[in-house]
Design a protein around this motif. Structure first.
Motif, PDB file in Angstrom:
ATOM      1  N   PRO A 132       0.823  -1.218   0.000  1.00  0.00           N
ATOM      2  CA  PRO A 132       0.000   0.000   0.000  1.00  0.00           C
ATOM      3  C   PRO A 132       0.854   1.265   0.000  1.00  0.00           C
ATOM      4  CG  PRO A 132       0.094  -0.924   2.203  1.00  0.00           C
ATOM      5  CD  PRO A 132       0.839  -1.880   1.320  1.00  0.00           C
ATOM      6  N   ASP A 208      -3.039   4.633  -0.725  1.00  0.00           N
ATOM      7  CA  ASP A 208      -3.862   3.619  -0.061  1.00  0.00           C
ATOM      8  C   ASP A 208      -3.974   3.850   1.434  1.00  0.00           C
ATOM      9  OD1 ASP A 208      -4.059   1.811  -2.458  1.00  0.00           O
ATOM     10  OD2 ASP A 208      -1.895   1.859  -2.218  1.00  0.00           O
ATOM     11  N   ARG A 209      -2.987   4.556   1.989  1.00  0.00           N
ATOM     12  CA  ARG A 209      -2.987   4.823   3.423  1.00  0.00           C
ATOM     13  C   ARG A 209      -2.396   6.203   3.693  1.00  0.00           C
ATOM     14  NH1 ARG A 209      -0.960  -0.867   6.251  1.00  0.00           N
ATOM     15  NH2 ARG A 209      -2.490  -2.212   5.231  1.00  0.00           N
ATOM     16  N   LYS A 230      -6.628   3.921   6.668  1.00  0.00           N
ATOM     17  CA  LYS A 230      -6.757   3.144   5.438  1.00  0.00           C
ATOM     18  C   LYS A 230      -7.739   3.845   4.506  1.00  0.00           C
ATOM     19  CE  LYS A 230      -7.447  -1.632   3.912  1.00  0.00           C
ATOM     20  NZ  LYS A 230      -7.730  -3.020   4.347  1.00  0.00           N
ATOM     21  N   THR A 233     -10.065   2.691  -2.069  1.00  0.00           N
ATOM     22  CA  THR A 233      -9.679   3.271  -3.354  1.00  0.00           C
ATOM     23  C   THR A 233     -10.868   3.569  -4.264  1.00  0.00           C
ATOM     24  OG1 THR A 233      -9.281   1.016  -4.143  1.00  0.00           O
ATOM     25  CG2 THR A 233      -7.386   2.250  -3.364  1.00  0.00           C
ATOM     26  N   ASP A 333      -7.281  -6.538  -1.070  1.00  0.00           N
ATOM     27  CA  ASP A 333      -6.637  -5.227  -1.103  1.00  0.00           C
ATOM     28  C   ASP A 333      -5.870  -5.029  -2.412  1.00  0.00           C
ATOM     29  OD1 ASP A 333      -7.605  -4.573   1.363  1.00  0.00           O
ATOM     30  OD2 ASP A 333      -5.776  -5.051   2.455  1.00  0.00           O
ATOM     31  N   ARG A 336      -8.290  -4.288  -5.235  1.00  0.00           N
ATOM     32  CA  ARG A 336      -8.826  -2.931  -5.129  1.00  0.00           C
ATOM     33  C   ARG A 336      -7.821  -1.892  -5.601  1.00  0.00           C
ATOM     34  NH1 ARG A 336     -11.753  -4.008   0.721  1.00  0.00           N
ATOM     35  NH2 ARG A 336     -13.798  -4.603  -0.115  1.00  0.00           N
ATOM     36  N   ARG A 337      -6.541  -2.145  -5.367  1.00  0.00           N
ATOM     37  CA  ARG A 337      -5.519  -1.190  -5.796  1.00  0.00           C
ATOM     38  C   ARG A 337      -5.207  -1.319  -7.279  1.00  0.00           C
ATOM     39  NH1 ARG A 337      -3.098  -2.794  -1.007  1.00  0.00           N
ATOM     40  NH2 ARG A 337      -1.566  -4.048  -2.115  1.00  0.00           N
TER      41      ARG A 337
END
Length: 358
Positions: A132, A208-209, A230, A233, A333, A336-337
């Motif tokens: 992330p 992402d963070r 967090k 996205t 995760d 999603r990224r």
């Protein structure tokens, strides 16, 4: 004259290396800014040895980035001949030569499948899911209160000096320009954790963070408080994810302690032994065959997905089994990224392209 030449060379290298250029999440197996300085009987021979040295240095920097610290003692020492088949490409970013000396900054990229073969059969895992990207907001406390954008913020400078090439997680510092200061003005620093402000910064930098790192120097020690948010996205909504605090001796050590803890936690969640892959079943939703074709291509080229099995398919959706190394949460995760919207409804996981979501 020769002394002046080398002074100019080193000045250029220092200036090139002083920029804070993070490793992007999609460059996990690319090692940049490998500095080499080799002398030999000729510049040609020195160059050959330097490029070979850069590949070896790059490989061990990569291992530090993608493996757990406690596993590194188990890794064998490899020769250049062992490492060479795992190298994808070499790029010389900067070079200078004299009659017997070669100085350069080199980038080396590695082949993921070859790394899988290297780790196969061992009890050591390595990172395959893109980490992330994290935006760092270094808040410093002195007699005037909390500061972030002020030029005299020494805590900011400690983060700027971080060497990103030794880390798996990409850390970004904001530009600290007018737009940043409008999103988060100086008089709002005390209330920095307001989610709407953090969400605006997250959207601007596409991270992402967000890491809020607060530090209070106190005589011979510094008190450190870290909050991690967090970012979802698909809509850049933020939620509080983790928090920890500690006391240490100086700011540079504080940066090391923070990144070490975050990296270790990330790796322990994301790394799985090569010979024990996991599977994840979900339903892919799409509008037409063109969208399905694009979705399938993105899944097949995602570096963290080992296998893609289509169980059944019709004109609007397909049931898939994804083989991967790691945990289900880490896979979600990663998807999603990488341009997917992943959701769970009534114990069924669904997948669709983010750009086609309602």
């Amino acid at each position: 004259m020769r002394r002046l030449f080398f002074l100019l060379v080193w000045t250029a290298i220092f200036a090139a290396g002083s920029a804070w250029t993070p490793v992007r999440a999609d460059e996990l197996y690319i090692v940049r800014d490998i500095s080499v300085d080799v002398s030999d009987i000729s510049a040609v021979t020195a160059r050959q040895k330097a490029i070979q040295e850069a590949q070896i240095l790059g490989f061990y920097r990569l291992l530090r980035r993608i493996t757990l610290k406690e596993d590194r003692s188990k890794l064998p020492r490899l020769s250049f001949e062992d490492i060479q088949p795992m190298i994808n490409s070499i790029e010389i970013e900067y070079e200078k030569t004299s009659s017997t000396r070669y100085i350069a900054s080199i980038t080396v990229s590695f082949i993921q499948d070859a790394l899988r073969d290297f780790f196969s059969g061992s009890d050591i895992g390595f990172l395959e899911v893109s980490p992330p990207t994290t935006l760092v907001l270094p808040l410093y406390f002195d007699e005037t209160g909390w500061s972030l954008w002020r030029d005299s913020n020494p805590w900011w400078n400690a983060w700027r000096d971080l060497n990103p090439n030794l880390l798996s997680i990409p850390y970004l510092l904001p530009l600290a320009d007018l737009e940043d200061r409008l999103i988060l003005p100086a008089d709002a620093i005390d209330d920095i954790s307001r989610l709407d402000r953090l969400e605006q910064l997250a959207q601007r930098y596409e991270v992402d963070r967000i890491l809020l790192a607060r530090i209070r120097p106190d005589n011979s020690q510094v008190d450190v408080d870290v909050s991690i948010y967090k970012i979802l996205t698909e809509n850049f909504k933020a939620r509080h994810f983790a928090q920890f605090n500690f006391v240490t001796t100086n700011m540079n050590k504080a940066v090391t302690d923070i990144t070490t803890q975050i990296e270790n936690n990330w790796k322990k969640q994301s790394i799985q032994i090569q010979d024990a892959p996991s599977t994840f079943r979900l339903r892919a939703n799409f509008k037409n065959i063109q969208e399905w074709t694009k979705m399938r291509k993105q899944l097949e080229t995602a570096p963290y997905i080992r296998t893609l099995q289509i169980e059944e398919i019709n004109v609007r959706n397909a049931w898939l089994q994804l083989g991967f190394n790691g945990k289900g949460k880490t896979l979600v995760d990663g998807l999603r990224r990488n341009g997917f919207l992943v959701s769970q409804e009534n114990s069924i996981w669904t997948l669709r392209l983010l750009e086609s979501s309602p």
